[in-house]
Scaffold this motif. Structure first.
Motif, PDB file in Angstrom:
ATOM      1  N   LEU A  50      45.462  28.949 -57.964  1.00  0.00           N
ATOM      2  CA  LEU A  50      46.874  28.725 -57.656  1.00  0.00           C
ATOM      3  C   LEU A  50      47.106  28.883 -56.160  1.00  0.00           C
ATOM      4  N   LYS A  51      47.925  28.011 -55.589  1.00  0.00           N
ATOM      5  CA  LYS A  51      48.321  28.162 -54.198  1.00  0.00           C
ATOM      6  C   LYS A  51      49.485  29.146 -54.107  1.00  0.00           C
ATOM      7  N   VAL A  52      49.785  29.595 -52.896  1.00  0.00           N
ATOM      8  CA  VAL A  52      50.846  30.575 -52.699  1.00  0.00           C
ATOM      9  C   VAL A  52      51.889  30.034 -51.728  1.00  0.00           C
ATOM     10  N   LEU A  53      53.142  30.012 -52.184  1.00  0.00           N
ATOM     11  CA  LEU A  53      54.286  29.742 -51.320  1.00  0.00           C
ATOM     12  C   LEU A  53      54.873  31.110 -50.961  1.00  0.00           C
ATOM     13  N   MET A  54      54.619  31.571 -49.741  1.00  0.00           N
ATOM     14  CA  MET A  54      55.008  32.918 -49.314  1.00  0.00           C
ATOM     15  C   MET A  54      56.442  32.905 -48.805  1.00  0.00           C
ATOM     16  N   GLU A  66      48.642  32.837 -67.703  1.00  0.00           N
ATOM     17  CA  GLU A  66      49.396  32.024 -68.658  1.00  0.00           C
ATOM     18  C   GLU A  66      50.222  30.967 -67.937  1.00  0.00           C
ATOM     19  N   ALA A  67      50.806  31.345 -66.785  1.00  0.00           N
ATOM     20  CA  ALA A  67      51.552  30.355 -66.007  1.00  0.00           C
ATOM     21  C   ALA A  67      50.642  29.206 -65.595  1.00  0.00           C
ATOM     22  N   ARG A  68      49.427  29.539 -65.204  1.00  0.00           N
ATOM     23  CA  ARG A  68      48.458  28.507 -64.815  1.00  0.00           C
ATOM     24  C   ARG A  68      48.140  27.602 -66.004  1.00  0.00           C
ATOM     25  N   SER A  69      47.986  28.203 -67.182  1.00  0.00           N
ATOM     26  CA  SER A  69      47.661  27.409 -68.375  1.00  0.00           C
ATOM     27  C   SER A  69      48.805  26.470 -68.758  1.00  0.00           C
ATOM     28  N   LEU A  70      50.020  26.809 -68.349  1.00  0.00           N
ATOM     29  CA  LEU A  70      51.183  25.966 -68.641  1.00  0.00           C
ATOM     30  C   LEU A  70      51.399  24.878 -67.595  1.00  0.00           C
ATOM     31  N   GLY A  71      50.527  24.843 -66.586  1.00  0.00           N
ATOM     32  CA  GLY A  71      50.593  23.759 -65.613  1.00  0.00           C
ATOM     33  C   GLY A  71      51.062  24.137 -64.231  1.00  0.00           C
ATOM     34  N   ASP A  77      51.096  25.042 -60.429  1.00  0.00           N
ATOM     35  CA  ASP A  77      50.190  24.743 -59.323  1.00  0.00           C
ATOM     36  C   ASP A  77      50.180  25.846 -58.275  1.00  0.00           C
ATOM     37  N   ALA A  78      51.276  26.598 -58.214  1.00  0.00           N
ATOM     38  CA  ALA A  78      51.416  27.566 -57.131  1.00  0.00           C
ATOM     39  C   ALA A  78      52.350  28.691 -57.543  1.00  0.00           C
ATOM     40  N   LEU A  79      52.311  29.761 -56.774  1.00  0.00           N
ATOM     41  CA  LEU A  79      53.210  30.888 -56.941  1.00  0.00           C
ATOM     42  C   LEU A  79      54.191  30.915 -55.788  1.00  0.00           C
ATOM     43  N   LEU A  82      54.322  22.122 -59.263  1.00  0.00           N
ATOM     44  CA  LEU A  82      55.077  23.005 -60.146  1.00  0.00           C
ATOM     45  C   LEU A  82      54.838  24.433 -59.672  1.00  0.00           C
ATOM     46  N   ILE A  83      55.911  25.094 -59.240  1.00  0.00           N
ATOM     47  CA  ILE A  83      55.783  26.393 -58.587  1.00  0.00           C
ATOM     48  C   ILE A  83      56.405  27.470 -59.471  1.00  0.00           C
ATOM     49  N   PHE A  84      55.627  28.474 -59.800  1.00  0.00           N
ATOM     50  CA  PHE A  84      56.084  29.573 -60.645  1.00  0.00           C
ATOM     51  C   PHE A  84      56.604  30.702 -59.763  1.00  0.00           C
ATOM     52  N   ASP A  85      57.832  31.156 -60.014  1.00  0.00           N
ATOM     53  CA  ASP A  85      58.428  32.231 -59.232  1.00  0.00           C
ATOM     54  C   ASP A  85      57.935  33.571 -59.766  1.00  0.00           C
TER      55      ASP A  85
END
Length: 300
Positions: free
Chosen positions: A118-122, A64-69, A71-73, A43-46
């Motif tokens: 959190l992992k990073v999708l660059m 908060e994004a991490r608390s909602l599940g 996995d990555a940015l 689950l990747i948060f933009d």
């Protein structure tokens, strides 16, 4: 509550990344996400414009994004904001320490991500600075693939896991990106132009050149880095290129899956781990309901 709902929607909205393997025995976790539970897509948060927020606001929202599940940015690095507006004399675009680059927002985001697990999708993306594109077009028309490759090289050097921003000081090296993806929704005229030239789709051919330049830069600096290709919008609208046509032509194929004439670098290898497609619903369509031109496209 509203913030939580918005964060959840943003995270879900970019989870449509197609990562495939042609070997059934290959690892179940997607490349770049080795610890992801089997059968569960990351689950990747933009991050979007949040990357430019005040440090405290960014850190709190990412937590908060991490608390909602999450996995990555998904971290978009806008070329025209990271690079100088006017190219300085002697500017080495491949050097992350070159005068004129501004990395502080991205450094803060990757450090926040590391702290939160959190992992990073660059994602290096446009608009381009005016000196690397057609002047007066806001940096979206004919961005120079060679210059883009130099910019991506600077990014890969900075976020490859070995870069010390303090030049040997007491600080730790900047965290590494876990995976890479190149350009945001290049099948839309909002982000890349021209979409058509001479009455034919042109953006897939331009994107192919941009992608190959970015791929070469990343793999020169980080040979094992997983890279996604595409980042396509689910529709081309009225003036852009629909995602299926865009995908085929980026891969040098015509509508019949034959070789596309005049495709740039037709023999170049696209060494991507998957095609990234944005699964946003169209107006009047429930989220994730199948609609025309919004199919996930995968490649092996």
């Amino acid at each position: 509550w509203l913030l939580a709902a918005a964060l959840a929607a943003a995270a879900i909205g970019v989870a449509g990344v197609a990562l495939v393997r042609d070997d059934p025995a290959a690892e179940a976790s997607p490349p770049g996400f080795p610890g992801n539970p089997e059968g569960r897509k990351p689950l990747i948060f933009d991050v979007g414009a949040l990357v430019y927020a005040e440090d405290e606001v960014r850190a709190r929202t990412l937590a908060e994004a991490r608390s909602l599940g999450a996995d990555a940015l998904r971290l978009p690095v806008l070329w025209h904001l990271a690079a100088p507006a006017e190219r300085p004399s002697g500017f080495d675009a491949a050097d992350p320490r070159a005068r004129g680059y501004e990395w502080s927002a991205y450094d803060g985001a990757v450090r926040d991500a590391q702290r939160l697990g959190l992992k990073v999708l660059m994602m290096p993306t446009g608009p381009a600075p005016e000196w690397a594109s057609t002047p007066g077009t806001g940096g979206v028309e004919d961005p120079d693939p060679e210059q883009f490759g130099q910019f991506v090289r600077a990014l890969a050097r900075r976020y490859g896991g070995r870069f010390d921003p303090d030049r040997g000081g007491a600080g730790a090296p900047l965290p590494a990106a876990s995976a890479w993806t190149i350009w945001n929704e290049p099948n839309l005229s909002t982000f890349l132009q021209p979409q058509h030239r001479g009455g034919r789709p042109y953006s897939p051919l331009l994107y192919r050149r941009l992608y190959l330049a970015g791929q070469e830069a990343i793999h020169d600096e980080i040979p094992s880095a997983p890279i996604l290709i595409g980042e396509t919008a689910p529709t081309g609208g009225e003036v852009s290129v629909d995602p299926l046509t865009f995908t085929r032509q980026t891969l040098c194929l015509d509508d019949d899956f034959d070789e596309l004439p005049r495709c740039p670098h037709p023999d170049a290898e696209i060494d991507a781990v998957g095609w990234s497609a944005h699964p946003y619903p169209l107006v009047g369509t429930a989220p994730f309901e199948p609609v025309a031109n919004s199919n996930f496209v995968t490649m092996s």
